[in-house]
Design an enzyme around this catalytic site. Structure first.
Site: not given
Ligand code: F6R
Length: 264
Positions: A83, A154, A156, A161
């Site tokens: 992303d 959440n 995702h 999402e």
């Molecule tokens: C980032 C991504 C998100 C993160 C998720 C957890 O490229 O795809 O899904 O993996 O938000 O983020 P952290 O590791 O910062 O808790």
């Protein structure tokens, strides 16, 4: 080689629980290095899907040290990041392009044109086509050999999402632009100077993630205990995107620490 303290079989996945996040990160890096070596040996190329965020930072540090020690070449590696914010400049330190440069790409021998991150500068009316093109590039490269995922609080995956779509539709969600949910924007509000200033995003779809030959989900720390438990033990629903990984039985490994395992 870090060994898991215990291994659980849940929801068609192998769940490796490590004593702490450092051990888990080492194991994840070894697993990624192994996937790179075996795909390059087999077909001359490894296609790796990458995540950003706090969770994989130690994993990338370990991959860089393996590379520096001469134990891992990225010569045959192609990467696709999950992303990117949109709009955002690649020079903005908050962009995922800049993150990848800082943590991995600047330190290993990957060909610049083989490290793919969505272009956060495409005009808004071209974003959907750019995202679709990203999906076609992944397909043209033969799909993803190993997809690295974090999980949001959440639940995702990538920036897919939670949604109220029926499961069959959610499983087919492609690469696309997306508006981040309020709870996600709240987490990034400080970085962007307010919830309303957090950009939209581009994400790899649930479909491309599930098509990966191997999926590695990383979750460290107590804030991940709830999304980990909901993904593995709760209902299969698009309201919990992590639960959609059950549609890839036998191909998903969760690498988590004790703190993230407390609700299992
Ligand atoms: C980032 C991504 C998100 C993160 C998720 C957890 O490229 O795809 O899904 O993996 O938000 O983020 P952290 O590791 O910062 O808790």
């Amino acid at each position: 080689m870090a060994e898991p303290a215990r291994v659980l079989e849940l929801a068609g996945a192998s769940v490796q629980v490590f004593e702490n996040a450092d051990h888990a990160a080492l194991a994840a890096a070894d697993r990624i290095a192994g996937a790179i070596r075996s795909a390059v040996a087999r077909k001359g190329q490894a296609v790796i899907g990458l995540a950003t965020g706090a969770t994989p930072e130690a994993v990338y540090a370990r991959l860089v040290s393996l590379h520096r020690a001469g134990g891992l070449s990225f010569a045959g590696v192609t990467t696709y990041n999950l992303d990117e914010y949109h709009p955002i400049s690649p020079h903005d330190p908050r962009s995922y392009r800049a993150y990848m440069h800082r943590h991995l790409l600047a330190h290993v021998n990957i060909a610049a044109d083989r490290a793919h991150v969505f272009d956060g500068t495409v005009p808004r009316d071209a974003a959907a086509e750019h995202a679709a093109q990203f999906g076609r590039w992944i397909a043209a490269d033969g799909g993803i050999d190993l997809q690295v995922l974090g999980i949001g609080r959440n639940a995702h995956i990538g920036f897919n999402e939670p949604t109220d779509l029926p499961v069959p539709e959610a499983l087919n969600l492609p690469c696309r632009p997306i508006t981040l949910r309020p709870e996600t924007r709240a987490l990034y509000a400080v970085e962007f100077g307010g919830e309303d200033r957090v950009p939209r995003a581009l994400t790899v779809g649930v479909a491309e993630i599930l098509a990966a030959r191997e999926i590695l989900v990383l979750a460290f720390g107590e804030t991940k205990a709830d999304p980990v438990a909901r993904s593995l033990l709760g209902p299969l629903t698009a309201e919990c995107p992590g639960s959609l990984l059950r549609a890839a039985p036998g191909r998903v490994t969760w690498i988590i620490d004790e703190a993230a395992s407390t609700s299992l």
